[in-house]
Design a protein around this motif. Structure first.
Motif, PDB file in Angstrom:
ATOM      1  N   SER A  74       0.860  -1.186   0.000  1.00 34.34           N
ATOM      2  CA  SER A  74       0.000   0.000   0.000  1.00 34.34           C
ATOM      3  C   SER A  74       0.899   1.240   0.000  1.00 34.34           C
ATOM      4  O   SER A  74       1.932   1.273   0.660  1.00 34.34           O
ATOM      5  N   ALA A  75       0.507   2.267  -0.744  1.00 36.46           N
ATOM      6  CA  ALA A  75       1.344   3.471  -0.818  1.00 36.46           C
ATOM      7  C   ALA A  75       0.935   4.509   0.205  1.00 36.46           C
ATOM      8  O   ALA A  75       1.641   5.497   0.407  1.00 36.46           O
ATOM      9  N   SER A  76      -0.210   4.311   0.861  1.00 42.22           N
ATOM     10  CA  SER A  76      -0.729   5.352   1.746  1.00 42.22           C
ATOM     11  C   SER A  76      -1.801   4.776   2.658  1.00 42.22           C
ATOM     12  O   SER A  76      -2.493   3.828   2.291  1.00 42.22           O
ATOM     13  N   ASP A  77      -1.937   5.390   3.853  1.00 40.64           N
ATOM     14  CA  ASP A  77      -3.069   4.970   4.693  1.00 40.64           C
ATOM     15  C   ASP A  77      -4.271   5.887   4.470  1.00 40.64           C
ATOM     16  O   ASP A  77      -5.297   5.746   5.127  1.00 40.64           O
ATOM     17  N   ALA A 293      -3.533  17.291   8.697  1.00 39.66           N
ATOM     18  CA  ALA A 293      -2.232  17.030   8.086  1.00 39.66           C
ATOM     19  C   ALA A 293      -2.409  15.977   7.000  1.00 39.66           C
ATOM     20  O   ALA A 293      -2.664  14.812   7.294  1.00 39.66           O
ATOM     21  N   LEU A 294      -2.323  16.403   5.761  1.00 38.58           N
ATOM     22  CA  LEU A 294      -2.455  15.455   4.659  1.00 38.58           C
ATOM     23  C   LEU A 294      -1.110  15.313   3.963  1.00 38.58           C
ATOM     24  O   LEU A 294      -0.647  16.229   3.305  1.00 38.58           O
ATOM     25  N   ILE A 295      -0.482  14.187   4.151  1.00 39.94           N
ATOM     26  CA  ILE A 295       0.780  13.920   3.470  1.00 39.94           C
ATOM     27  C   ILE A 295       0.584  12.571   2.800  1.00 39.94           C
ATOM     28  O   ILE A 295       0.367  11.553   3.482  1.00 39.94           O
ATOM     29  N   THR A 296       0.616  12.531   1.488  1.00 35.44           N
ATOM     30  CA  THR A 296       0.044  11.397   0.761  1.00 35.44           C
ATOM     31  C   THR A 296       0.589  10.029   1.167  1.00 35.44           C
ATOM     32  O   THR A 296      -0.184   9.100   1.360  1.00 35.44           O
ATOM     33  N   THR A 297       1.895   9.915   1.330  1.00 35.00           N
ATOM     34  CA  THR A 297       2.439   8.554   1.500  1.00 35.00           C
ATOM     35  C   THR A 297       2.577   8.116   2.963  1.00 35.00           C
ATOM     36  O   THR A 297       3.306   7.162   3.262  1.00 35.00           O
ATOM     37  N   THR A 298       1.878   8.794   3.874  1.00 31.37           N
ATOM     38  CA  THR A 298       1.962   8.358   5.273  1.00 31.37           C
ATOM     39  C   THR A 298       1.331   6.973   5.436  1.00 31.37           C
ATOM     40  O   THR A 298       0.389   6.610   4.730  1.00 31.37           O
ATOM     41  N   GLY A 299       1.883   6.231   6.386  1.00 31.11           N
ATOM     42  CA  GLY A 299       1.332   4.901   6.668  1.00 31.11           C
ATOM     43  C   GLY A 299       1.575   3.916   5.539  1.00 31.11           C
ATOM     44  O   GLY A 299       0.906   2.882   5.456  1.00 31.11           O
TER      45      GLY A 299
END
Ligand SMILES: Cc1ncc(COP(=O)(O)O)c(C=O)c1O
Length: 439
Positions: A74-77, A293-299
């Protein structure tokens, strides 16, 4: 002739070279050793300022990276629930005993974790002011930098409304002999005359102030300080980015200081070199507002799988106990050196977060700033890397991987002792260290 790696680095990488304290190149790394361009191996007592928690090329991290890319992928949560991210959040909630009604946010660095925590706290409490310490370092992006005040950050102003207090430093109390009392007196004055405490959203704490000089506060200081703040509804944030996660000989450094935080931030060692950070905070803060906080690749799967591997390895290899034992071993070795070298004024730390303060005179405690730069450079020449911190840049700092062995800890002390002797004998010139501005 082609340029060397160091020359190419200086030409294309911004804002880093000047911070360095020796001409290290890194071709590869294995275990707790870095391998330079020419094949020379050096023992890493910095662990990239604590980020390389498990050293380099640990099989658990290699395996987890591969699994993250192949099995989870997965690239993001942000766009769907993934097992590795959800299970990691569940696990962090378990290892933070204070997390009773809490949630987790993932980011990429200690900087974004503290920054995001600040925004969430401001939104949820409606309080726009923060309390932090002189000498603190909470990150290198606008928000987290604005509550920091290490001398290296004089280029950026503190945020409007920031209230700063001195960190109780037993070796250098700001006045009198009682380091804690002088800070409490100052706090009382501030709360009465400077800033209504009810305006303050949170107190940011490093339970061992690292960049400010590896300061271990006097017993009970942080417990009493946090209790005083709590009376005014001020939330307590424990920044565990550098000195937490097993390094202090506990899961968390705040446990050694016996205070209970509302919010805990993690970074660095959580990914052992792979970028991941986390905030553990009360639901009323984390759920107050969407999209703070929106940072695309988190998680993402690689970061979260690696963080699982780091937590597994801390448990499986008993690294909390190792941090405690190796830390005591190194501190004992440094205290022996202190008896033979007047340059060492103080030895302090918890687990594998250690500092030794260099001074020119035991009476006046005049900071030995250029000597610290020389000791660090000489250490590198002898085969051991560490850097220095402190308000006077005179405190060599050791934050090695928690996998450091007993033999390596002995080797570390022996090489540090040799570096100090060599500097005392004038074997490192002013010109040699002048090439490294340090910080
Ligand atoms: C206590 C502390 N908090 C936060 C940070 C920021 O972490 P990072 O540089 O990984 O973003 C650091 C970095 O040194 C730190 O020491």
């Amino acid at each position: 002739m082609a340029n060397s790696l160091l020359e190419r680095d200086a030409m294309v990488l911004a804002g880093i070279g000047k911070l360095r304290t020796y001409p290290l190149t890194i071709r590869n790394a294995r275990g707790n050793r870095l391998i330079e361009e020419d094949g020379r191996e050096v023992l890493d007592l910095s662990g990239a300022a604590g980020a390389a928690l498990l050293g380099y090329g640990h099989p658990a991290v290699i395996d987890a990276t591969q699994r993250g890319l192949t099995e989870c992928a997965s690239a993001s949560d942000m766009f769907g629930a993934s097992e590795s991210a959800v299970a990691l959040a569940e696990r962090l909630l378990e290892i933070v005993p204070e997390a009773t009604d809490h949630k987790v946010w993932f980011g990429h660095s200690g900087s974004d974790a503290n920054d995001t925590a600040m925004r969430a706290i401001t939104a949820a409490t409606g309080r726009k002011r923060f309390l932090s310490f002189y000498g603190a370092y909470h990150g290198g992006v606008s928000g987290s930098m604005s509550v920091s005040s290490h001398p290296s950050q004089q280029h950026s102003l503190p945020r409007a409304g920031l209230v700063q207090i001195p960190y109780a430093n037993p070796y250098r109390p700001i006045s009198g002999d009682d380091a804690a009392k002088s800070v409490f007196d100052y706090l009382d004055f501030l709360f009465t005359c400077g800033c209504p405490p009810d305006d303050i959203g949170a107190l940011f704490i490093e339970p061992l102030q690292s960049d400010g000089g590896m300061l271990v506060p006097p017993p009970g200081f942080l417990k009493e300080l946090t209790e005083r703040c709590r009376r005014h509804g001020i939330l307590i944030v424990s920044d565990e980015v550098k000195v937490g996660l097993g390094r202090p000989g506990h899961w968390h450094c705040y446990q050694a200081e016996e205070f209970a935080p509302d919010v805990v931030t993690f970074g660095k060692g959580l990914g052992s070199g792979v970028p991941i950070s986390a905030i553990v905070a009360p639901c009323h803060v984390m759920d107050f507002q969407e999209a703070f906080a929106l940072i695309t690749t988190t998680g993402n799967a690689v970061s979260t799988c690696v963080a699982h591997a780091v937590l597994d390895t801390i448990e499986n290899e008993d690294l909390i106990a190792n941090a405690q034992a190796r830390g005591e071993q190194i501190k004992a070795g440094l205290r022996d050196l202190q008896e033979r070298h007047a340059l060492i004024g103080d030895v302090r730390g918890r687990g594998l977060a250690i500092g030794f303060e260099l001074i020119r005179d035991r009476e006046t405690k005049e900071p030995a700033t250029s000597e610290a730069a020389k000791v660090v450079l000489r250490g590198y020449q002898l085969g051991v890397v560490f850097t220095y911190v402190g308000m006077f840049s005179n405190v060599p700092e050791l934050t090695p991987p928690l996998t450091l062995s007993e033999a390596e800890a002995d080797e570390a002390v022996q090489l540090i002792g040799q570096a100090i002797s060599d500097v005392e004998q004038g074997k490192v010139s002013d010109e040699e260290v002048a090439a490294f501005a340090g910080w």
